[in-house]
Write an enzyme that holds these catalytic residues in place. Structure first.
Site, PDB file in Angstrom:
ATOM      1  N   CYS A 134     -18.635 -24.479  29.140  1.00 59.84           N
ATOM      2  CA  CYS A 134     -17.896 -24.585  30.387  1.00 59.84           C
ATOM      3  C   CYS A 134     -18.821 -25.206  31.439  1.00 59.84           C
ATOM      4  O   CYS A 134     -19.375 -26.279  31.222  1.00 59.84           O
ATOM      5  CB  CYS A 134     -17.375 -23.199  30.771  1.00 59.84           C
ATOM      6  SG  CYS A 134     -16.510 -23.035  32.345  1.00 59.84           S
ATOM      7  N   ASP A 189      -7.888 -29.786  27.528  1.00 59.41           N
ATOM      8  CA  ASP A 189      -8.771 -29.364  28.605  1.00 59.41           C
ATOM      9  C   ASP A 189      -8.558 -30.242  29.829  1.00 59.41           C
ATOM     10  O   ASP A 189      -9.015 -31.378  29.882  1.00 59.41           O
ATOM     11  CB  ASP A 189     -10.227 -29.448  28.140  1.00 59.41           C
ATOM     12  CG  ASP A 189     -11.190 -28.763  29.093  1.00 59.41           C
ATOM     13  OD1 ASP A 189     -10.800 -28.472  30.243  1.00 59.41           O
ATOM     14  OD2 ASP A 189     -12.337 -28.512  28.676  1.00 59.41           O
ATOM     15  N   HIS A 221      -9.877 -25.265  26.639  1.00 62.60           N
ATOM     16  CA  HIS A 221     -11.082 -24.961  27.393  1.00 62.60           C
ATOM     17  C   HIS A 221     -11.443 -23.494  27.169  1.00 62.60           C
ATOM     18  O   HIS A 221     -10.625 -22.605  27.379  1.00 62.60           O
ATOM     19  CB  HIS A 221     -10.838 -25.223  28.879  1.00 62.60           C
ATOM     20  CG  HIS A 221     -12.067 -25.021  29.717  1.00 62.60           C
ATOM     21  ND1 HIS A 221     -13.023 -25.996  29.864  1.00 62.60           N
ATOM     22  CD2 HIS A 221     -12.505 -23.960  30.438  1.00 62.60           C
ATOM     23  CE1 HIS A 221     -13.989 -25.549  30.642  1.00 62.60           C
ATOM     24  NE2 HIS A 221     -13.698 -24.311  31.001  1.00 62.60           N
TER      25      HIS A 221
END
Length: 251
Positions: A134, A189, A221
């Site tokens: 992330c 994502d 994600h």
């Protein structure tokens, strides 16, 4: 099965003290070091489990709380399982903290983490590997560019905002990188649309950076994080295969 020792450590930085988790094989032998950059949900049991798995593979792994300026982990309390419906409320708290970690202090911290690993008796001498998730993927990319002599490999998984139009976009450090890079993007994502993937690849290619980019079909994600609704066991195992392969050939 390798026995792993995990412990909490404190890392002095120019701006204070970062709490962190350190995992390493419990065999009285130094091992190659890996700097593990957390995702936005912070240093928590899930990340410690991931660090332990890396340590089982023969690495000394440091997971710093990069939000330490706002307190020791957990900086933001998150549930044991993070459901999709809970994410907006959690990010109302996390968002401002993430935004406060701008590139300059983040790279001051990176220097401190790398120096600490260089002095760590459980870590071998020489360049380290980095893995980031992330927001941690951005930190991994920036660190590889800021400290090329100390980073041999860097990987980023379901990273967002890696190649934006901003003047300080992470991809702009490409011409300073000497490490080998790997990125495992999620195709579902919104934080990393196809045009950013293309821009990142173009920058790395033009800079002559050894790199591999893969887009994990059907992954969302956060696919590596087993304590979230975005987790994908298949994509997570693919990430482990890619990461361990990168580290084994570079460290």
């Amino acid at each position: 099965m390798t026995t792993v020792h995990g412990t909490s450590v404190d890392i002095p930085t120019p701006d204070g003290t970062a709490d962190a988790y350190l995992a390493y094989p419990d065999d009285n032998t130094p091992h190659p070091a890996v700097l593990f950059y957390m995702d936005a949900f912070g240093l928590r049991p899930q990340l410690k489990k991931m660090a332990d798995r890396l340590a089982e593979a023969g690495y000394t792994v440091l997971v710093p709380n990069v939000f330490y300026r706002h307190g020791r982990a957990p900086v933001v309390e998150v549930p044991d399982f993070i459901d999709t419906a809970e994410r907006p409320e959690i990010f109302q708290q996390i968002g401002p903290i993430m935004q406060s970690l701008t590139p300059e202090p983040a790279m001051r911290d990176a220097d401190a983490y790398l120096r600490w690993l260089a002095d760590c008796p459980q870590a071998t001498d020489g360049p380290v590997g980095i893995t980031g998730y992330c927001m941690g993927a951005r930190l991994a990319l920036r660190t590889a560019g800021a400290y090329p002599d100390r980073v041999a490999a860097a990987a980023g998984f379901h990273g967002g905002g890696l190649a934006t139009d901003a003047p300080d976009s992470p991809h702009l450090v490409a011409d300073r990188i000497t490490a080998e890079l790997y990125f495992g993007h999620a195709d579902q994502d919104h934080s990393l649309p196809p045009e950013q993937i293309e821009r990142l690849d173009k920058a790395l290619t033009e800079a002559g950076v050894r790199h591999q980019t893969e887009v994990y079909e059907g992954a969302h994600h956060g696919y590596t994080q087993a304590d979230t609704a975005q987790y994908s066991a298949e994509a997570a195992e693919r990430h482990w295969t890619a990461l361990l392969s990168l580290l084994s050939r570079t460290l």
